[in-house]
Design a protein around this motif. Structure first.
Motif, PDB file in Angstrom:
ATOM      1  N   SER A 184       1.131  -1.274   0.011  1.00  0.00           N
ATOM      2  CA  SER A 184      -0.458  -0.341   0.127  1.00  0.00           C
ATOM      3  C   SER A 184       1.220   1.712  -0.119  1.00  0.00           C
ATOM      4  O   SER A 184       1.358   1.678   0.769  1.00  0.00           O
ATOM      5  N   SER A 185       0.987   1.972  -1.046  1.00  0.00           N
ATOM      6  CA  SER A 185       1.678   2.914  -1.288  1.00  0.00           C
ATOM      7  C   SER A 185       1.080   4.358   0.207  1.00  0.00           C
ATOM      8  O   SER A 185       1.508   5.406   0.663  1.00  0.00           O
ATOM      9  N   LEU A 186       0.000   4.534   0.174  1.00  0.00           N
ATOM     10  CA  LEU A 186      -0.182   5.129   1.401  1.00  0.00           C
ATOM     11  C   LEU A 186       0.250   4.935   2.362  1.00  0.00           C
ATOM     12  O   LEU A 186       0.629   5.900   3.572  1.00  0.00           O
ATOM     13  N   ALA A 187       0.568   3.187   3.114  1.00  0.00           N
ATOM     14  CA  ALA A 187       0.512   2.927   4.123  1.00  0.00           C
ATOM     15  C   ALA A 187       2.261   3.420   4.350  1.00  0.00           C
ATOM     16  O   ALA A 187       2.278   3.584   4.830  1.00  0.00           O
ATOM     17  N   LEU A 188       2.508   3.203   3.088  1.00  0.00           N
ATOM     18  CA  LEU A 188       3.619   3.367   3.051  1.00  0.00           C
ATOM     19  C   LEU A 188       4.681   4.962   3.549  1.00  0.00           C
ATOM     20  O   LEU A 188       4.908   5.561   4.310  1.00  0.00           O
ATOM     21  N   ALA A 189       3.345   5.471   2.549  1.00  0.00           N
ATOM     22  CA  ALA A 189       3.887   7.302   2.711  1.00  0.00           C
ATOM     23  C   ALA A 189       3.219   7.962   4.215  1.00  0.00           C
ATOM     24  O   ALA A 189       4.201   8.631   4.471  1.00  0.00           O
ATOM     25  N   ALA A 190       2.071   7.134   4.987  1.00  0.00           N
ATOM     26  CA  ALA A 190       1.912   7.714   6.694  1.00  0.00           C
ATOM     27  C   ALA A 190       2.733   6.702   7.490  1.00  0.00           C
ATOM     28  O   ALA A 190       2.945   7.166   8.575  1.00  0.00           O
ATOM     29  N   ASP A 191       4.157   5.743   7.055  1.00  0.00           N
ATOM     30  CA  ASP A 191       4.409   5.392   8.351  1.00  0.00           C
ATOM     31  C   ASP A 191       5.558   6.377   8.898  1.00  0.00           C
ATOM     32  O   ASP A 191       5.984   7.018   7.761  1.00  0.00           O
ATOM     33  N   THR A 192       5.853   6.341   9.996  1.00  0.00           N
ATOM     34  CA  THR A 192       6.646   7.258  10.911  1.00  0.00           C
ATOM     35  C   THR A 192       7.580   7.534  10.379  1.00  0.00           C
ATOM     36  O   THR A 192       8.797   8.160  10.288  1.00  0.00           O
ATOM     37  N   LEU A 193       8.608   5.909  10.187  1.00  0.00           N
ATOM     38  CA  LEU A 193      10.119   5.408  10.947  1.00  0.00           C
ATOM     39  C   LEU A 193      10.385   5.803   9.299  1.00  0.00           C
ATOM     40  O   LEU A 193      11.465   6.251   8.438  1.00  0.00           O
ATOM     41  N   LEU A 194       9.708   4.830   8.261  1.00  0.00           N
ATOM     42  CA  LEU A 194      10.084   5.138   6.773  1.00  0.00           C
ATOM     43  C   LEU A 194       9.945   7.153   6.207  1.00  0.00           C
ATOM     44  O   LEU A 194      10.914   7.096   5.499  1.00  0.00           O
ATOM     45  N   ASN A 195       9.351   7.279   6.860  1.00  0.00           N
ATOM     46  CA  ASN A 195       9.167   9.165   6.214  1.00  0.00           C
ATOM     47  C   ASN A 195      10.399   9.773   7.121  1.00  0.00           C
ATOM     48  O   ASN A 195      10.922  10.711   6.866  1.00  0.00           O
ATOM     49  N   SER A 196      11.211   9.554   8.647  1.00  0.00           N
ATOM     50  CA  SER A 196      12.216   9.398   8.693  1.00  0.00           C
ATOM     51  C   SER A 196      13.510   9.264   8.440  1.00  0.00           C
ATOM     52  O   SER A 196      14.478  10.268   8.791  1.00  0.00           O
ATOM     53  N   VAL A 197      13.398   8.541   7.635  1.00  0.00           N
ATOM     54  CA  VAL A 197      14.660   8.322   6.093  1.00  0.00           C
ATOM     55  C   VAL A 197      14.938   9.013   5.259  1.00  0.00           C
ATOM     56  O   VAL A 197      13.017   9.441   4.602  1.00  0.00           O
ATOM     57  N   PRO A 198      15.889   9.380   4.678  1.00  0.00           N
ATOM     58  CA  PRO A 198      16.304  11.103   3.403  1.00  0.00           C
ATOM     59  C   PRO A 198      15.188   9.545   2.569  1.00  0.00           C
ATOM     60  O   PRO A 198      15.534   8.230   2.167  1.00  0.00           O
ATOM     61  N   ASP A 199      14.500  10.438   1.861  1.00  0.00           N
ATOM     62  CA  ASP A 199      13.971  10.305  -0.122  1.00  0.00           C
ATOM     63  C   ASP A 199      15.092   8.792  -0.479  1.00  0.00           C
ATOM     64  O   ASP A 199      14.517   8.387  -0.915  1.00  0.00           O
ATOM     65  N   ASP A 200      16.108   9.754  -0.740  1.00  0.00           N
ATOM     66  CA  ASP A 200      17.203   8.316  -1.250  1.00  0.00           C
ATOM     67  C   ASP A 200      17.465   7.595  -0.876  1.00  0.00           C
ATOM     68  O   ASP A 200      18.143   6.437  -1.206  1.00  0.00           O
ATOM     69  N   CYS A 201      16.994   6.788   0.553  1.00  0.00           N
ATOM     70  CA  CYS A 201      17.837   5.947   0.655  1.00  0.00           C
ATOM     71  C   CYS A 201      15.685   5.018   1.245  1.00  0.00           C
ATOM     72  O   CYS A 201      16.383   4.133   1.616  1.00  0.00           O
TER      73      CYS A 201
END
Length: 184
Positions: free
Chosen positions: A134-151
């Motif tokens: 789910s691209s929506l769930a990935l986009a909303a994940d707090t930990l994943l969003n704390s990682v720089p876009d390119d990583c």
């Protein structure tokens, strides 16, 4: 006179000696209807496979429930403990037979918690293998969003014919993002 080597003088790692256990990589039985494969290769900083690494995973079941069953080494054919341990083979490949984890919290992104033990590491490494469901769930994940876009891509498994592929790069240009858990 020859002296006995001390632990600081011995050659290791010795992960394959005592840590693997019968069925460690088989979280579900062969006949399980939701059985998938999580697999990948562990690479060192030069891009070479690591043939002597040990990978552990923890995960909720397909409904997002975290197991509270006693004894994570239990393999009785029906109790899902959510824990697995696999060693890499001669070409650095590991594989688990499991189920796709469900999101542990509403709207969350499902993931495998991954721990890596390998030569040259003074301590184990922690990361996550998110499922691209789910691209929506990935986009909303707090930990994943704390990682720089390119990583971020280093934390997202790739869907394949049997399940998911998650390669782990210990160093280098495509180094997997590893998490700091403080006290370890």
């Amino acid at each position: 006179m020859t002296l006995t080597p001390t632990p600081g003088q011995t050659v290791g790692p010795f992960f394959h000696y005592a840590l693997p256990f019968e069925g460690g990589a088989e979280l579900v039985s062969a006949g399980h209807p939701d059985r998938i494969r999580l697999h990948g290769t562990v690479f060192d900083g030069a891009g070479d496979p690591v043939p002597d690494a040990l990978i552990e995973i923890w995960q909720p079941d397909g409904a997002g429930n975290v197991s509270s069953a006693t004894g994570s080494l239990r393999r009785d054919g029906f109790t899902f403990t959510g824990f697995g341990r696999a060693q890499t083979d001669r070409v650095g490949h590991y594989t688990f037979a499991t189920v796709a984890p469900g999101a542990a919290n509403e709207g969350g992104a499902p993931f495998f918690a991954v721990c890596v033990f390998a030569r040259g590491l003074l301590d184990r490494l922690f990361t996550r293998a998110y499922l691209p469901v789910s691209s929506l769930a990935l986009a909303a994940d707090t930990l994943l969003n704390s990682v720089p876009d390119d990583c971020r891509a280093t934390l997202i498994a790739e869907k394949d014919a049997d399940g998911y592929r998650f390669d782990i790069h210990l160093q280098g240009e495509v180094e997997t993002v590893f998490l700091d858990h403080g006290g370890r």
